[in-house]
Scaffold this active site. Structure first.
Site, short mmCIF file in Angstrom:
data_model
loop_
_atom_site.label_atom_id
_atom_site.label_comp_id
_atom_site.label_asym_id
_atom_site.label_seq_id
_atom_site.Cartn_x
_atom_site.Cartn_y
_atom_site.Cartn_z
N PRO A 148 58.49 -34.34 -18.57
CG PRO A 148 58.02 -33.77 -16.35
CD PRO A 148 57.42 -33.80 -17.73
CB CYS A 149 60.91 -38.96 -19.45
SG CYS A 149 62.01 -38.30 -20.69
#
Length: 165
Positions: free
Chosen positions: A134-135
């Site tokens: 989850p950047c």
């Protein structure tokens, strides 16, 4: 080696997926990034097959995610082409809880270098697994969102989706 690929429709646009028997190799909103990966692999004379069945579990988990529920993605990831530093950053990003945000500096500090925020940002930008790693949960120290390979508008939508929980 055979590479399977498909396009997965989502509420925020198309996701381009690439997979081998070793696991998911790429999940991106960026057609340009997807095409670039395919071109690199074509140079090595790899085989490609468009095949939706290899992605059925991933599609189901993404559908759950986009319905606003937390998902523990079960897809095995093929990390064979990231640098050691990138892999460390990606591993740390996976630890960011659903619905929460962290800064590039926070990630750098977890890796033992409080001044390495820019390098962490570059590793975030190279993340080949949108949503799964989850950047989109990583933002700048000043509260601005920073960049996102799929576009900042998608990052905003993902953060808003997760904040509803």
């Amino acid at each position: 080696m055979v590479f399977y690929h498909t396009i997965i429709n989502s509420p925020v646009g198309k996701l381009y997926a690439l997979k081998t028997n070793s696991g998911l190799r790429l999940l991106t909103f960026s057609k340009k990034e997807f095409d670039s990966q395919l071109k690199k692999l074509e140079i090595k004379n790899e085989k490609f097959k468009k095949d939706k069945k290899h992605f059925s579990k991933l599609k189901k988990e993404l559908k759950t995610y986009f319905s606003g529920k937390e998902v523990k993605f079960s897809e095995r990831l093929d990390l064979s082409y990231g640098t050691e530093f990138q892999k460390k950053v990606w591993k740390q990003m996976k630890k960011i809880p659903y619905g929460q945000k962290r800064t590039y500096r926070w990630l750098a500090q977890r890796l033992g270098d409080s001044k390495g925020a820019r390098a962490v940002g570059n590793a975030c930008g190279a993340n080949p697994f949108s949503i799964i790693i989850p950047c989109h949960r990583v933002i700048r120290e000043d509260g601005n969102l920073g960049g996102y390979a799929g576009g900042v508008w998608i990052k905003k939508k993902l953060l808003k989706l997760e904040a509803q929980v």
